[in-house]
Write a protein that holds these residues in place. Sequence first.
Motif, PDB file in Angstrom:
ATOM      1  N   ILE A  30       0.847  -1.200   0.000  1.00  0.00           N
ATOM      2  CA  ILE A  30       0.000   0.000   0.000  1.00  0.00           C
ATOM      3  C   ILE A  30       0.876   1.242   0.000  1.00  0.00           C
ATOM      4  O   ILE A  30       0.632   2.202  -0.746  1.00  0.00           O
ATOM      5  CB  ILE A  30      -0.924   0.011   1.227  1.00  0.00           C
ATOM      6  CG1 ILE A  30      -1.708  -1.302   1.330  1.00  0.00           C
ATOM      7  CG2 ILE A  30      -1.859   1.206   1.176  1.00  0.00           C
ATOM      8  CD1 ILE A  30      -2.693  -1.520   0.232  1.00  0.00           C
ATOM      9  N   GLU A  31       1.893   1.231   0.847  1.00  0.00           N
ATOM     10  CA  GLU A  31       2.793   2.388   0.950  1.00  0.00           C
ATOM     11  C   GLU A  31       3.474   2.651  -0.387  1.00  0.00           C
ATOM     12  O   GLU A  31       3.542   3.793  -0.850  1.00  0.00           O
ATOM     13  CB  GLU A  31       3.829   2.122   2.042  1.00  0.00           C
ATOM     14  CG  GLU A  31       4.747   3.294   2.350  1.00  0.00           C
ATOM     15  CD  GLU A  31       4.034   4.388   3.114  1.00  0.00           C
ATOM     16  OE1 GLU A  31       4.513   5.536   3.052  1.00  0.00           O
ATOM     17  OE2 GLU A  31       3.004   4.098   3.759  1.00  0.00           O
ATOM     18  N   TYR A  32       3.969   1.592  -1.029  1.00  0.00           N
ATOM     19  CA  TYR A  32       4.663   1.764  -2.294  1.00  0.00           C
ATOM     20  C   TYR A  32       3.707   2.220  -3.391  1.00  0.00           C
ATOM     21  O   TYR A  32       4.079   3.013  -4.255  1.00  0.00           O
ATOM     22  CB  TYR A  32       5.349   0.463  -2.707  1.00  0.00           C
ATOM     23  CG  TYR A  32       6.261   0.620  -3.901  1.00  0.00           C
ATOM     24  CD1 TYR A  32       7.581   1.066  -3.746  1.00  0.00           C
ATOM     25  CD2 TYR A  32       5.797   0.369  -5.191  1.00  0.00           C
ATOM     26  CE1 TYR A  32       8.409   1.231  -4.844  1.00  0.00           C
ATOM     27  CE2 TYR A  32       6.613   0.526  -6.290  1.00  0.00           C
ATOM     28  CZ  TYR A  32       7.922   0.962  -6.112  1.00  0.00           C
ATOM     29  OH  TYR A  32       8.739   1.134  -7.206  1.00  0.00           O
ATOM     30  N   ALA A  33       2.462   1.713  -3.357  1.00  0.00           N
ATOM     31  CA  ALA A  33       1.482   2.085  -4.387  1.00  0.00           C
ATOM     32  C   ALA A  33       1.222   3.582  -4.384  1.00  0.00           C
ATOM     33  O   ALA A  33       1.205   4.222  -5.443  1.00  0.00           O
ATOM     34  CB  ALA A  33       0.183   1.314  -4.181  1.00  0.00           C
ATOM     35  N   GLN A  50      -2.979   6.022   2.442  1.00  0.00           N
ATOM     36  CA  GLN A  50      -2.948   4.589   2.728  1.00  0.00           C
ATOM     37  C   GLN A  50      -4.297   4.090   3.246  1.00  0.00           C
ATOM     38  O   GLN A  50      -4.764   3.006   2.867  1.00  0.00           O
ATOM     39  CB  GLN A  50      -1.850   4.281   3.755  1.00  0.00           C
ATOM     40  CG  GLN A  50      -0.431   4.522   3.255  1.00  0.00           C
ATOM     41  CD  GLN A  50      -0.004   5.976   3.369  1.00  0.00           C
ATOM     42  OE1 GLN A  50      -0.839   6.851   3.644  1.00  0.00           O
ATOM     43  NE2 GLN A  50       1.271   6.241   3.167  1.00  0.00           N
ATOM     44  N   GLN A  51      -4.950   4.865   4.106  1.00  0.00           N
ATOM     45  CA  GLN A  51      -6.239   4.461   4.639  1.00  0.00           C
ATOM     46  C   GLN A  51      -7.348   4.523   3.583  1.00  0.00           C
ATOM     47  O   GLN A  51      -8.288   3.738   3.617  1.00  0.00           O
ATOM     48  CB  GLN A  51      -6.615   5.354   5.833  1.00  0.00           C
ATOM     49  CG  GLN A  51      -5.701   5.190   7.038  1.00  0.00           C
ATOM     50  CD  GLN A  51      -5.711   3.756   7.555  1.00  0.00           C
ATOM     51  OE1 GLN A  51      -4.821   2.982   7.283  1.00  0.00           O
ATOM     52  NE2 GLN A  51      -6.745   3.428   8.302  1.00  0.00           N
ATOM     53  N   LEU A 103      -4.727   2.065  -6.856  1.00  0.00           N
ATOM     54  CA  LEU A 103      -5.496   0.825  -6.855  1.00  0.00           C
ATOM     55  C   LEU A 103      -5.130  -0.057  -8.041  1.00  0.00           C
ATOM     56  O   LEU A 103      -5.060  -1.292  -7.907  1.00  0.00           O
ATOM     57  CB  LEU A 103      -6.984   1.142  -6.874  1.00  0.00           C
ATOM     58  CG  LEU A 103      -7.687   1.465  -5.543  1.00  0.00           C
ATOM     59  CD1 LEU A 103      -7.556   0.301  -4.566  1.00  0.00           C
ATOM     60  CD2 LEU A 103      -7.184   2.741  -4.919  1.00  0.00           C
ATOM     61  N   ALA A 104      -4.874   0.561  -9.200  1.00  0.00           N
ATOM     62  CA  ALA A 104      -4.470  -0.217 -10.377  1.00  0.00           C
ATOM     63  C   ALA A 104      -3.115  -0.878 -10.136  1.00  0.00           C
ATOM     64  O   ALA A 104      -2.922  -2.061 -10.447  1.00  0.00           O
ATOM     65  CB  ALA A 104      -4.419   0.688 -11.607  1.00  0.00           C
ATOM     66  N   TRP A 105      -2.174  -0.118  -9.585  1.00  0.00           N
ATOM     67  CA  TRP A 105      -0.849  -0.687  -9.294  1.00  0.00           C
ATOM     68  C   TRP A 105      -0.962  -1.820  -8.285  1.00  0.00           C
ATOM     69  O   TRP A 105      -0.348  -2.881  -8.450  1.00  0.00           O
ATOM     70  CB  TRP A 105       0.072   0.402  -8.736  1.00  0.00           C
ATOM     71  CG  TRP A 105       1.485  -0.069  -8.529  1.00  0.00           C
ATOM     72  CD1 TRP A 105       2.528   0.066  -9.395  1.00  0.00           C
ATOM     73  CD2 TRP A 105       1.999  -0.768  -7.380  1.00  0.00           C
ATOM     74  NE1 TRP A 105       3.659  -0.499  -8.862  1.00  0.00           N
ATOM     75  CE2 TRP A 105       3.362  -1.018  -7.628  1.00  0.00           C
ATOM     76  CE3 TRP A 105       1.447  -1.202  -6.182  1.00  0.00           C
ATOM     77  CZ2 TRP A 105       4.186  -1.683  -6.715  1.00  0.00           C
ATOM     78  CZ3 TRP A 105       2.256  -1.876  -5.271  1.00  0.00           C
ATOM     79  CH2 TRP A 105       3.602  -2.101  -5.528  1.00  0.00           C
ATOM     80  N   LEU A 106      -1.755  -1.614  -7.251  1.00  0.00           N
ATOM     81  CA  LEU A 106      -1.905  -2.620  -6.199  1.00  0.00           C
ATOM     82  C   LEU A 106      -2.559  -3.889  -6.735  1.00  0.00           C
ATOM     83  O   LEU A 106      -2.174  -4.999  -6.354  1.00  0.00           O
ATOM     84  CB  LEU A 106      -2.728  -2.042  -5.048  1.00  0.00           C
ATOM     85  CG  LEU A 106      -2.859  -2.927  -3.803  1.00  0.00           C
ATOM     86  CD1 LEU A 106      -1.493  -3.204  -3.191  1.00  0.00           C
ATOM     87  CD2 LEU A 106      -3.773  -2.260  -2.785  1.00  0.00           C
ATOM     88  N   PHE A 107      -3.545  -3.743  -7.627  1.00  0.00           N
ATOM     89  CA  PHE A 107      -4.185  -4.931  -8.195  1.00  0.00           C
ATOM     90  C   PHE A 107      -3.179  -5.757  -8.987  1.00  0.00           C
ATOM     91  O   PHE A 107      -3.090  -6.982  -8.815  1.00  0.00           O
ATOM     92  CB  PHE A 107      -5.356  -4.542  -9.092  1.00  0.00           C
ATOM     93  CG  PHE A 107      -5.804  -5.679  -9.973  1.00  0.00           C
ATOM     94  CD1 PHE A 107      -6.567  -6.717  -9.446  1.00  0.00           C
ATOM     95  CD2 PHE A 107      -5.432  -5.741 -11.313  1.00  0.00           C
ATOM     96  CE1 PHE A 107      -6.951  -7.786 -10.246  1.00  0.00           C
ATOM     97  CE2 PHE A 107      -5.813  -6.804 -12.114  1.00  0.00           C
ATOM     98  CZ  PHE A 107      -6.583  -7.826 -11.575  1.00  0.00           C
ATOM     99  N   HIS A 108      -2.432  -5.125  -9.879  1.00  0.00           N
ATOM    100  CA  HIS A 108      -1.511  -5.873 -10.727  1.00  0.00           C
ATOM    101  C   HIS A 108      -0.403  -6.531  -9.896  1.00  0.00           C
ATOM    102  O   HIS A 108      -0.024  -7.679 -10.153  1.00  0.00           O
ATOM    103  CB  HIS A 108      -0.903  -4.959 -11.792  1.00  0.00           C
ATOM    104  CG  HIS A 108      -1.875  -4.562 -12.861  1.00  0.00           C
ATOM    105  ND1 HIS A 108      -2.430  -3.295 -12.937  1.00  0.00           N
ATOM    106  CD2 HIS A 108      -2.408  -5.256 -13.893  1.00  0.00           C
ATOM    107  CE1 HIS A 108      -3.246  -3.240 -13.973  1.00  0.00           C
ATOM    108  NE2 HIS A 108      -3.249  -4.416 -14.561  1.00  0.00           N
TER     109      HIS A 108
END
Length: 442
Positions: A30-33, A50-51, A103-108
């Motif tokens: 999450i932090e990196y995203a 992040q939240q 959210l897109a980065w986190l999904f992939h």
Amino acid sequence: MLADDLRFLVESQPPLEWGRLGQHLPYEWIEYAVQATGSASVRRRRLPAQQVVWLVIALALYRHQSISEVVDELDLALPAPDASFVSKSAVAQARQRIGAAPLAWLFHESARNWVAQDQARYLFKGFSLFAMDGTTLRTADSAANRRHFGASAAAHGRIGSYPQLRAVTLTALATHLVRDAVFGPYDINEMIWARELIDRVPADSITVFDKGFLSAQLLCNLVSGGQNRHYIIPAKSNLRWEVVSGCDGDQIVRMRVSPQARAKCPDLPEFWQARAVLAVDAKGRQRTLLTSLTDRRRFRGADIVSCYERSWQIETSYHELKQSMLGMDLTLRSQTVEGVYQEFWGALIAYNLIRLEMAKAAIDAGHSPEEISFIRAFHTIQYEMTWAAVTRSYGKLPTLLKRLRERLKQLPNEKRPGRRCVRAVKSRPFRYTVRVLKRDLN
């Protein structure tokens, strides 16, 4: 002094990481995203970036609750001495600040890692099984959404009641995890989205397609664009080919690439080859399956047919995502285009979280992931995450997750012995009573 000490203890507690379900979604991701996409909060806020990422994921799990209720019940806002709740406008502004990119980065990132975790356990003769297909989803009927996404054309030239987005997904058949996805305006054809997705299909895989994706460009690029990437797809009734070798029911065939396709993609050859396997269903109906798996010793015709029959599982995953998680309410709640993209990426992450935990529970219980009931697992996870937010028992979270896993193991699908549900197209009932004349009865 006592009040100050209590306030210090509350403020020093970390925010509730409900998404740490089985520690599948590390806080570092999450932090990196938010850092990589430039969405990190510069100043201290009650809802930092992040939240907000957790909030967007939670909206898919608690679909029939308002955003404010989700924030309050899951205790997502950081504590503040001068405010007991977060206003609706503050929540909306927080979502607008981060946008859809995190959210897109986190999904992939999560999908790539999660699918690979237990990949070796579900291999078919050394290959991972995937299915690629398309679906649509309604969006809120706002002017911005209608301009960007468009809508379907109804009868007599009327436009659909709601704007719609069109999506194409790559789904792991063994676990129903969504490995990759692309989506956007309704008017963009599924083939265009599929061409973008083809480049990201993993190596050493077999992808099953619907016959609507039959295209020399698509299938040739799949095979040539990666290591050991293969396809299985039903042939259309009007497809013509020349038999190169083989016997009836299992042949190597050669087909001509259309001039239109070669004009769009000059790298395509004049002809392309595939293996044609005859498949017969329970009712005696025949269809021909085309595949790039030409090794008859390793892959028998029955193996090809068996892999294709599992392709319907992607429709099950769409039902779980759209009907079960959204509770039959097929309309996304966001009024803005960026909000729709953000919301759908969050829904895909939430769906994968549920499916991943179901897969882990199935492994512990010695079952297949298909034997775990999605809707009961979904409700169990909803309850456990709400309970964790209320108690804020961070030290007991590992015990909580262990108990959740044990409960999921007790939730197999209860199917009657010998029951077989055959997929069939149902005729639509008449909206009005049919008037029968006396002369029709004579």
